[in-house]
Design a protein around this motif. Structure first.
Motif, PDB file in Angstrom:
ATOM      1  N   LYS A 147     -33.401  27.414 -47.007  1.00  0.00           N
ATOM      2  CA  LYS A 147     -32.825  28.431 -47.882  1.00  0.00           C
ATOM      3  C   LYS A 147     -32.718  29.762 -47.126  1.00  0.00           C
ATOM      4  O   LYS A 147     -31.708  30.468 -47.240  1.00  0.00           O
ATOM      5  CB  LYS A 147     -33.688  28.592 -49.129  1.00  0.00           C
ATOM      6  CG  LYS A 147     -32.937  29.295 -50.243  1.00  0.00           C
ATOM      7  CD  LYS A 147     -33.658  29.160 -51.560  1.00  0.00           C
ATOM      8  CE  LYS A 147     -32.841  29.821 -52.651  1.00  0.00           C
ATOM      9  NZ  LYS A 147     -33.537  29.778 -53.941  1.00  0.00           N
ATOM     10  N   ALA A 148     -33.763  30.056 -46.346  1.00  0.00           N
ATOM     11  CA  ALA A 148     -33.734  31.277 -45.538  1.00  0.00           C
ATOM     12  C   ALA A 148     -32.577  31.213 -44.548  1.00  0.00           C
ATOM     13  O   ALA A 148     -31.866  32.193 -44.332  1.00  0.00           O
ATOM     14  CB  ALA A 148     -35.058  31.448 -44.789  1.00  0.00           C
ATOM     15  N   PHE A 149     -32.372  30.039 -43.970  1.00  0.00           N
ATOM     16  CA  PHE A 149     -31.272  29.855 -43.024  1.00  0.00           C
ATOM     17  C   PHE A 149     -29.940  30.096 -43.714  1.00  0.00           C
ATOM     18  O   PHE A 149     -29.100  30.846 -43.238  1.00  0.00           O
ATOM     19  CB  PHE A 149     -31.319  28.440 -42.437  1.00  0.00           C
ATOM     20  CG  PHE A 149     -30.158  28.122 -41.544  1.00  0.00           C
ATOM     21  CD1 PHE A 149     -30.134  28.584 -40.242  1.00  0.00           C
ATOM     22  CD2 PHE A 149     -29.087  27.358 -42.015  1.00  0.00           C
ATOM     23  CE1 PHE A 149     -29.050  28.294 -39.425  1.00  0.00           C
ATOM     24  CE2 PHE A 149     -28.008  27.082 -41.193  1.00  0.00           C
ATOM     25  CZ  PHE A 149     -27.994  27.548 -39.904  1.00  0.00           C
ATOM     26  N   TRP A 150     -29.762  29.486 -44.883  1.00  0.00           N
ATOM     27  CA  TRP A 150     -28.474  29.530 -45.572  1.00  0.00           C
ATOM     28  C   TRP A 150     -28.194  30.896 -46.176  1.00  0.00           C
ATOM     29  O   TRP A 150     -27.052  31.361 -46.155  1.00  0.00           O
ATOM     30  CB  TRP A 150     -28.461  28.445 -46.658  1.00  0.00           C
ATOM     31  CG  TRP A 150     -27.102  28.215 -47.228  1.00  0.00           C
ATOM     32  CD1 TRP A 150     -26.695  28.464 -48.491  1.00  0.00           C
ATOM     33  CD2 TRP A 150     -25.955  27.722 -46.531  1.00  0.00           C
ATOM     34  NE1 TRP A 150     -25.376  28.147 -48.635  1.00  0.00           N
ATOM     35  CE2 TRP A 150     -24.881  27.705 -47.444  1.00  0.00           C
ATOM     36  CE3 TRP A 150     -25.722  27.303 -45.213  1.00  0.00           C
ATOM     37  CZ2 TRP A 150     -23.603  27.275 -47.106  1.00  0.00           C
ATOM     38  CZ3 TRP A 150     -24.445  26.885 -44.855  1.00  0.00           C
ATOM     39  CH2 TRP A 150     -23.410  26.870 -45.797  1.00  0.00           C
ATOM     40  N   ARG A 151     -29.248  31.581 -46.681  1.00  0.00           N
ATOM     41  CA  ARG A 151     -29.027  32.849 -47.367  1.00  0.00           C
ATOM     42  C   ARG A 151     -29.165  34.059 -46.450  1.00  0.00           C
ATOM     43  O   ARG A 151     -28.711  35.136 -46.774  1.00  0.00           O
ATOM     44  CB  ARG A 151     -30.022  32.997 -48.528  1.00  0.00           C
ATOM     45  CG  ARG A 151     -29.962  31.877 -49.564  1.00  0.00           C
ATOM     46  CD  ARG A 151     -28.809  32.090 -50.539  1.00  0.00           C
ATOM     47  NE  ARG A 151     -28.934  33.316 -51.297  1.00  0.00           N
ATOM     48  CZ  ARG A 151     -29.543  33.396 -52.483  1.00  0.00           C
ATOM     49  NH1 ARG A 151     -30.096  32.340 -53.010  1.00  0.00           N
ATOM     50  NH2 ARG A 151     -29.570  34.541 -53.116  1.00  0.00           N
ATOM     51  N   ILE A 152     -29.821  33.908 -45.284  1.00  0.00           N
ATOM     52  CA  ILE A 152     -30.033  35.062 -44.399  1.00  0.00           C
ATOM     53  C   ILE A 152     -29.328  34.891 -43.048  1.00  0.00           C
ATOM     54  O   ILE A 152     -28.479  35.702 -42.675  1.00  0.00           O
ATOM     55  CB  ILE A 152     -31.537  35.303 -44.171  1.00  0.00           C
ATOM     56  CG1 ILE A 152     -32.192  35.679 -45.499  1.00  0.00           C
ATOM     57  CG2 ILE A 152     -31.759  36.421 -43.142  1.00  0.00           C
ATOM     58  CD1 ILE A 152     -33.671  35.783 -45.432  1.00  0.00           C
ATOM     59  N   THR A 153     -29.659  33.807 -42.339  1.00  0.00           N
ATOM     60  CA  THR A 153     -29.118  33.642 -40.992  1.00  0.00           C
ATOM     61  C   THR A 153     -27.599  33.512 -41.002  1.00  0.00           C
ATOM     62  O   THR A 153     -26.898  34.219 -40.274  1.00  0.00           O
ATOM     63  CB  THR A 153     -29.735  32.401 -40.317  1.00  0.00           C
ATOM     64  OG1 THR A 153     -31.139  32.451 -40.505  1.00  0.00           O
ATOM     65  CG2 THR A 153     -29.431  32.385 -38.845  1.00  0.00           C
ATOM     66  N   VAL A 154     -27.088  32.607 -41.851  1.00  0.00           N
ATOM     67  CA  VAL A 154     -25.647  32.364 -41.846  1.00  0.00           C
ATOM     68  C   VAL A 154     -24.844  33.626 -42.218  1.00  0.00           C
ATOM     69  O   VAL A 154     -23.937  34.010 -41.480  1.00  0.00           O
ATOM     70  CB  VAL A 154     -25.288  31.146 -42.728  1.00  0.00           C
ATOM     71  CG1 VAL A 154     -23.781  31.016 -42.879  1.00  0.00           C
ATOM     72  CG2 VAL A 154     -25.881  29.878 -42.155  1.00  0.00           C
ATOM     73  N   PRO A 155     -25.188  34.316 -43.340  1.00  0.00           N
ATOM     74  CA  PRO A 155     -24.408  35.527 -43.656  1.00  0.00           C
ATOM     75  C   PRO A 155     -24.499  36.602 -42.559  1.00  0.00           C
ATOM     76  O   PRO A 155     -23.503  37.253 -42.257  1.00  0.00           O
ATOM     77  CB  PRO A 155     -25.048  36.036 -44.953  1.00  0.00           C
ATOM     78  CG  PRO A 155     -25.729  34.868 -45.539  1.00  0.00           C
ATOM     79  CD  PRO A 155     -26.156  34.004 -44.411  1.00  0.00           C
ATOM     80  N   LEU A 156     -25.686  36.765 -41.959  1.00  0.00           N
ATOM     81  CA  LEU A 156     -25.825  37.804 -40.933  1.00  0.00           C
ATOM     82  C   LEU A 156     -25.107  37.435 -39.638  1.00  0.00           C
ATOM     83  O   LEU A 156     -24.796  38.310 -38.835  1.00  0.00           O
ATOM     84  CB  LEU A 156     -27.307  38.075 -40.651  1.00  0.00           C
ATOM     85  CG  LEU A 156     -28.023  38.921 -41.704  1.00  0.00           C
ATOM     86  CD1 LEU A 156     -29.494  39.033 -41.393  1.00  0.00           C
ATOM     87  CD2 LEU A 156     -27.390  40.292 -41.820  1.00  0.00           C
ATOM     88  N   SER A 157     -24.851  36.136 -39.423  1.00  0.00           N
ATOM     89  CA  SER A 157     -24.161  35.754 -38.191  1.00  0.00           C
ATOM     90  C   SER A 157     -22.651  35.698 -38.405  1.00  0.00           C
ATOM     91  O   SER A 157     -21.920  35.250 -37.526  1.00  0.00           O
ATOM     92  CB  SER A 157     -24.674  34.403 -37.694  1.00  0.00           C
ATOM     93  OG  SER A 157     -24.385  33.401 -38.630  1.00  0.00           O
ATOM     94  N   ARG A 158     -22.193  36.157 -39.590  1.00  0.00           N
ATOM     95  CA  ARG A 158     -20.761  36.055 -39.870  1.00  0.00           C
ATOM     96  C   ARG A 158     -19.856  36.722 -38.831  1.00  0.00           C
ATOM     97  O   ARG A 158     -18.824  36.156 -38.465  1.00  0.00           O
ATOM     98  CB  ARG A 158     -20.453  36.596 -41.273  1.00  0.00           C
ATOM     99  CG  ARG A 158     -19.689  35.576 -42.100  1.00  0.00           C
ATOM    100  CD  ARG A 158     -19.170  36.184 -43.367  1.00  0.00           C
ATOM    101  NE  ARG A 158     -18.195  37.230 -43.107  1.00  0.00           N
ATOM    102  CZ  ARG A 158     -17.705  38.041 -44.044  1.00  0.00           C
ATOM    103  NH1 ARG A 158     -18.118  37.922 -45.267  1.00  0.00           N
ATOM    104  NH2 ARG A 158     -16.821  38.957 -43.735  1.00  0.00           N
ATOM    105  N   PRO A 159     -20.217  37.922 -38.314  1.00  0.00           N
ATOM    106  CA  PRO A 159     -19.346  38.510 -37.282  1.00  0.00           C
ATOM    107  C   PRO A 159     -19.152  37.566 -36.094  1.00  0.00           C
ATOM    108  O   PRO A 159     -18.053  37.457 -35.561  1.00  0.00           O
ATOM    109  CB  PRO A 159     -20.099  39.774 -36.846  1.00  0.00           C
ATOM    110  CG  PRO A 159     -21.033  40.080 -37.955  1.00  0.00           C
ATOM    111  CD  PRO A 159     -21.352  38.796 -38.642  1.00  0.00           C
ATOM    112  N   GLY A 160     -20.218  36.873 -35.723  1.00  0.00           N
ATOM    113  CA  GLY A 160     -20.130  35.916 -34.610  1.00  0.00           C
ATOM    114  C   GLY A 160     -19.256  34.729 -34.960  1.00  0.00           C
ATOM    115  O   GLY A 160     -18.472  34.261 -34.134  1.00  0.00           O
ATOM    116  N   ILE A 161     -19.375  34.251 -36.201  1.00  0.00           N
ATOM    117  CA  ILE A 161     -18.565  33.109 -36.626  1.00  0.00           C
ATOM    118  C   ILE A 161     -17.085  33.487 -36.588  1.00  0.00           C
ATOM    119  O   ILE A 161     -16.254  32.750 -36.058  1.00  0.00           O
ATOM    120  CB  ILE A 161     -18.962  32.665 -38.062  1.00  0.00           C
ATOM    121  CG1 ILE A 161     -20.411  32.167 -38.071  1.00  0.00           C
ATOM    122  CG2 ILE A 161     -18.025  31.582 -38.570  1.00  0.00           C
ATOM    123  CD1 ILE A 161     -20.933  31.786 -39.441  1.00  0.00           C
TER     124      ILE A 161
END
Lengths: 272, 258
Positions: free
Chosen positions: B168-182
């Motif tokens: 959940k931490a991965f999906w709600r924190i890591t993924v949104p914060l890495s959006r510029p990279g994506i």
């Protein structure tokens, strides 16, 4: 980011690196294959490198490529550095956003478009196609890469050094040559090496802008590869991989050690 | 330098003659032949699918890089950058070596008993996808890594303290914060793949006719420069929006201190 690798991380890192390097490793290993059949291992041999040395056309192309890369990388480094200085130090001049945009466009532009556009330009202004048209084309494409590398360096170093030089009465040109240039030279050197390798590798833009008597190495390799796999091609590819690897490692080493440069900079300002 | 300008009265007829010589015939030709439309659609399809594949493969790798100890990270970045600067042509050629009928890939499949006889991998869609994913892998990984590496440790600690399970931490924190990279990685791959020439030309067959090859054929084989130029202009129009988004983001990024 939390440090420490889980087993999932280790597996994905290992698989990723294997994916990146196995094909290249196989190519390199088969360049030392004694057998003419590319797929049958016949023991170690340098036969294909000897054959390569005897191939006049291939060596001629390699020489053309090296000359194009040297001249275009030099020109691109000078122009790219000037563009980077204008962007990083010019303040908010008019058309700045447009200028930045124009500088970034070639970084992602499909090569077929760039190549065709440059060719049509050369035809329109009546330049004979050959060595110089490839060189100009490569200069125009690679100078963007140089500008990006140099600009990010210019934006990160301590501006007060430059201001100190000005305060001490150094005219702009002098402070540029004695303060800024020594500080950003690792980025300039890295930019040069990148421009050099990009030029050495380019097939598409060179194919559009070349003329009689100016066949670069990638163009020659491409025409051979279309006919199938040959051990001799593995050998020349291996040599190019080694050359590029050395260039990239040199660029990385040059761009390191920012902390120690600080002390050097203080030293330099004392000289003024 | 002295410049002599012709009087205005002689410019106007010249301009009029020039404009009279222009026509949209080449664009009409593009529209009337289904071959071009098919090539544009194929290019967009290949670019979209391979960008998704790159994202799926590149994300776990970039994530592992960002979690590695500092010293190892510099080394890993170097290892990803190295193939990035090696010639496309050479990397595609490496795959021809592996995928040819009596190449290592078939030998391996035969030895494992997965296939009964050698499969013709070259000149297929699969080969084109392998070539593209392989060649663009560093272009996807580096922006993803740059974004993932900036994420603060404390955010994950806070999530864990508040009782969020790791996924959940991965999906709600890591993924949104890495959006510029994506976004950056996807654009950096998608835009050049649409116009890709070398990979589909050497690894693909007639089933994977992309627009880069069409342009190349019109120019080099058919010597039809006007049609080739029209193909390029339409391609540029297709890509202008993603290119502008990419430029805008990059310019902002570098202004904020590289």
């Amino acid at each position: 980011m939390r440090k420490g690798l889980s087993s999932f991380n280790l597996v994905s890192a290992a698989l990723g690196l294997a994916f990146l390097y196995l094909p290249i490793a196989i190519l390199v290993i088969y360049s030392f294959n004694a057998s003419r059949l590319v797929t049958v291992w016949g023991g170690w041999s340098l036969a294909w490198y000897r054959e390569l040395l005897a191939d006049g056309a291939m060596l001629e192309s390699a020489w053309v490529s090296v000359r194009v890369a040297l001249v275009s990388a030099t020109a691109a480094t000078i122009l790219g550095t000037l563009a980077a200085v204008a962007l990083a130090r010019g303040g908010r001049f008019r058309g700045r956003l447009l200028f930045t945009g124009l500088l970034y466009a070639p970084l992602v532009m499909p090569e077929v478009i760039t190549g065709l556009a440059l060719l049509l330009l050369f035809v329109a202004i009546g330049l004979d196609r050959g060595f110089w048209t490839i060189t100009i084309a490569h200069t125009s494409v690679t100078l963007c890469f140089v500008a990006v590398v140099v600009e990010s360096r210019l934006l990160t170093f301590d501006r007060s050094l430059e201001e100190a030089a000005m305060d001490l009465g150094a005219p702009p040109l002098r402070s540029f040559l004695l303060v800024i240039l020594p500080l950003i030279w690792p980025a300039i050197a890295a930019g040069f090496l990148l421009a050099f390798t990009l030029s050495l590798d380019d097939l598409v833009i060179a194919s559009f802008t070349t003329g009689p008597g100016a066949t670069t190495l990638p163009i020659r390799i491409y025409s051979e590869v279309r006919l199938g796999v040959k051990p001799e091609i593995n050998a020349i590819c291996t040599l190019m991989i080694v050359l590029v690897a050395l260039g990239v490692i040199a660029a990385a080493v040059l761009n390191r050690g920012r902390a120690s440069r600080r002390a050097e900079a203080v030293d330099l300002t004392a000289k003024l | 330098m002295r410049r002599v300008f012709p009087p205005a009265c002689s410019i106007l007829p010249t301009l009029r003659r020039f404009l009279a010589g222009l026509s949209f015939d080449n664009y009409a030709a593009l529209g009337s032949d289904r071959l071009y439309l098919a090539a544009y659609l194929k290019s967009l399809e290949v670019a979209a699918f391979s960008t998704l594949m790159l994202l799926a493969l590149g994300y776990p790798f970039a994530y592992a890089m960002a979690r590695a100890p500092r010293r190892l990270q510099a080394m890993l970045v170097m290892l990803v950058v190295l193939p990035f600067w090696t010639s496309f042509l050479i990397r595609v050629y490496a795959w021809i070596n592996i995928l040819q009928r009596d190449g290592l890939f078939n030998q391996m499949l035969l030895a494992l008993g997965i296939v009964e006889e050698p499969v013709g991998w070259l000149s297929t869609n699969t080969a084109v996808y392998i070539g593209i994913v392989y060649s663009y892998f560093p272009f996807m990984v580096l922006p993803l890594y740059a974004a993932l590496e900036k994420i603060e440790v404390s955010l994950h600690e806070a999530a864990a303290d508040l009782g969020a399970p790791p996924w959940k931490a991965f999906w709600r924190i890591t993924v949104p914060l890495s959006r510029p990279g994506i976004v950056a990685g996807s654009l950096l791959c998608f835009i050049p793949i649409v116009g890709e020439f070398v990979i589909p030309d050497l690894l693909g067959g007639s089933a994977t006719l992309m627009i880069g090859q069409t342009l190349w054929t019109e120019f080099f084989a058919n010597r039809d420069w006007p049609i080739a130029s029209a193909v390029a202009v339409v391609l540029l129009c297709l890509l202008i929006v993603p290119i502008l988004i990419y430029q805008h983001r990059q310019a902002r990024e570098i202004e904020q201190g590289g």
